[in-house]
Design a protein around this motif. Structure first.
Motif, PDB file in Angstrom:
ATOM      1  N   TRP A 232       0.843  -1.206   0.000  1.00  0.00           N
ATOM      2  CA  TRP A 232       0.000   0.000   0.000  1.00  0.00           C
ATOM      3  C   TRP A 232       0.875   1.252   0.000  1.00  0.00           C
ATOM      4  N   ILE A 233       1.895   1.250   0.870  1.00  0.00           N
ATOM      5  CA  ILE A 233       2.785   2.416   0.954  1.00  0.00           C
ATOM      6  C   ILE A 233       3.582   2.580  -0.335  1.00  0.00           C
ATOM      7  N   TRP A 234       4.058   1.455  -0.902  1.00  0.00           N
ATOM      8  CA  TRP A 234       4.831   1.548  -2.138  1.00  0.00           C
ATOM      9  C   TRP A 234       3.995   1.989  -3.325  1.00  0.00           C
ATOM     10  N   GLN A 235       2.675   1.715  -3.269  1.00  0.00           N
ATOM     11  CA  GLN A 235       1.806   2.227  -4.322  1.00  0.00           C
ATOM     12  C   GLN A 235       1.845   3.758  -4.291  1.00  0.00           C
ATOM     13  N   ARG A 236       1.903   4.354  -3.095  1.00  0.00           N
ATOM     14  CA  ARG A 236       1.985   5.814  -2.943  1.00  0.00           C
ATOM     15  C   ARG A 236       3.365   6.337  -3.330  1.00  0.00           C
TER      16      ARG A 236
ATOM     17  N   GLN B 212     -13.118  16.965   0.591  1.00  0.00           N
ATOM     18  CA  GLN B 212     -12.780  16.131  -0.578  1.00  0.00           C
ATOM     19  C   GLN B 212     -13.529  16.544  -1.840  1.00  0.00           C
ATOM     20  N   LYS B 213     -14.770  17.000  -1.674  1.00  0.00           N
ATOM     21  CA  LYS B 213     -15.574  17.381  -2.835  1.00  0.00           C
ATOM     22  C   LYS B 213     -14.972  18.608  -3.527  1.00  0.00           C
TER      23      LYS B 213
ATOM     24  N   PHE C   1      -2.626  12.684  -6.681  1.00  0.00           N
ATOM     25  CA  PHE C   1      -2.008  13.617  -5.728  1.00  0.00           C
ATOM     26  C   PHE C   1      -3.010  13.977  -4.627  1.00  0.00           C
ATOM     27  N   ARG C   2      -4.284  14.209  -5.027  1.00  0.00           N
ATOM     28  CA  ARG C   2      -5.346  14.497  -4.056  1.00  0.00           C
ATOM     29  C   ARG C   2      -5.534  13.294  -3.115  1.00  0.00           C
ATOM     30  N   LEU C   3      -5.525  12.081  -3.673  1.00  0.00           N
ATOM     31  CA  LEU C   3      -5.740  10.890  -2.854  1.00  0.00           C
ATOM     32  C   LEU C   3      -4.640  10.739  -1.810  1.00  0.00           C
ATOM     33  N   ILE C   4      -3.387  11.034  -2.216  1.00  0.00           N
ATOM     34  CA  ILE C   4      -2.272  10.921  -1.267  1.00  0.00           C
ATOM     35  C   ILE C   4      -2.430  11.967  -0.163  1.00  0.00           C
ATOM     36  N   LEU C   5      -2.854  13.188  -0.524  1.00  0.00           N
ATOM     37  CA  LEU C   5      -3.090  14.227   0.489  1.00  0.00           C
ATOM     38  C   LEU C   5      -4.142  13.758   1.492  1.00  0.00           C
ATOM     39  N   HIS C   6      -5.224  13.136   0.972  1.00  0.00           N
ATOM     40  CA  HIS C   6      -6.269  12.620   1.859  1.00  0.00           C
ATOM     41  C   HIS C   6      -5.727  11.487   2.730  1.00  0.00           C
ATOM     42  N   ASP C   7      -4.885  10.627   2.140  1.00  0.00           N
ATOM     43  CA  ASP C   7      -4.264   9.537   2.917  1.00  0.00           C
ATOM     44  C   ASP C   7      -3.459  10.096   4.075  1.00  0.00           C
ATOM     45  N   LEU C   8      -2.832  11.255   3.846  1.00  0.00           N
ATOM     46  CA  LEU C   8      -2.022  11.877   4.901  1.00  0.00           C
ATOM     47  C   LEU C   8      -2.915  12.652   5.879  1.00  0.00           C
TER      48      LEU C   8
END
Lengths: 110, 134
Positions: free
Chosen positions: A8-12, B103-104, B89-96
């Motif tokens: 999962w992390i490596w996908q990011r 999100q909308k 890039f948005r998804l990674i920001l949300h992951d963080l």
């Protein structure tokens, strides 16, 4: 940490690296060093440069990992039972395609 | 209209009738992702023509791929990668943990940004497209 979490992390991580590498690759091919037609001779000149070779190698490995793992994520959404089997099949496919891709990259060095 | 049955399942309902912003972004991310991996596999096959046919094989394959149709294909790839990258890039920001509640709004920022990049880039693709003679 479990393997699935590492994946999962490596996908990011691969996503961020690909974000940079794909635009570098795209910019070089279309704006910095565009050629009317792509030939073996010119591609050889390009790939003799270690930086080009590194960028293309990283694109091959990271692109395949990110893409095939993305396919695995889709399979997991619809067919969770096939998770383990698909991981093996896609993993094997990834290794085979990486090796096959490298035969082309190395063909330009000789 | 009868109340829609709420069932619990591990996979999303793919009927666009029930989509809202988040589902559209999810589906677009998937479609663009699948399109890009299909391209990547074809790209590996095209470049490894050097493994199968040597220098002549590679050069002739590249020459065969020089057509207006492939400029259209490249443009579609550009479209898919632009959206997939900005949305990713948005998804990674949300992951963080950043901007999850917005999100909308962030999706529309992604959409506008992608549209701008595509519009600007399309100019160059158009130039390449018209440069070809049929």
């Amino acid at each position: 940490m479990k393997t699935s979490l590492w994946v999962w992390i490596w996908q990011r991580i691969s996503a961020v690296l690909l974000l940079v590498l794909v635009w570098v690759h795209f910019g070089i091919m279309h704006f910095v060093d565009p050629t009317a037609s792509i030939t073996f001779a010119h591609s050889t000149l390009r790939l003799q440069n270690a930086l080009y070779f590194l960028v293309d190698s990283c694109l091959l490995i990271l692109g395949l990992f990110h893409g095939l793992n993305g396919l695995r994520n889709i399979i997991l959404d619809y067919w969770p039972k096939a998770g383990r089997a698909s991981a093996w099949v896609l993993g094997l496919l990834g290794v085979v395609l990486t090796v096959y891709g490298f035969t082309a990259l190395f063909a330009f060095l000789n | 209209m009868a109340q829609r049955q709420r069932d619990v399942r591990a996979y999303p309902d793919l009927n666009p009738k029930y989509y809202r912003t988040g589902m559209w972004s999810y589906v677009l991310h998937r479609i663009s992702g699948v399109a890009i991996i299909v391209f990547l596999l074809m790209h590996i096959w095209e470049i490894t023509s050097v493994t199968r046919g040597g220098a002549e094989g590679f050069t002739s394959t590249m020459a065969a791929l020089e057509s207006r149709w492939f400029v259209i294909g490249e443009w579609m790839l550009f479209l898919a990668i632009t959206f997939h990258a900005t949305n990713g890039f948005r998804l990674i920001l949300h992951d963080l943990g950043k901007g999850v509640r917005q999100q909308k709004q962030w999706f529309w920022v992604v959409f506008a940004l992608s549209a701008l990049i595509v519009l600007a880039g399309s100019y160059f693709f158009w130039q390449k497209f018209v440069a070809f003679s049929w």
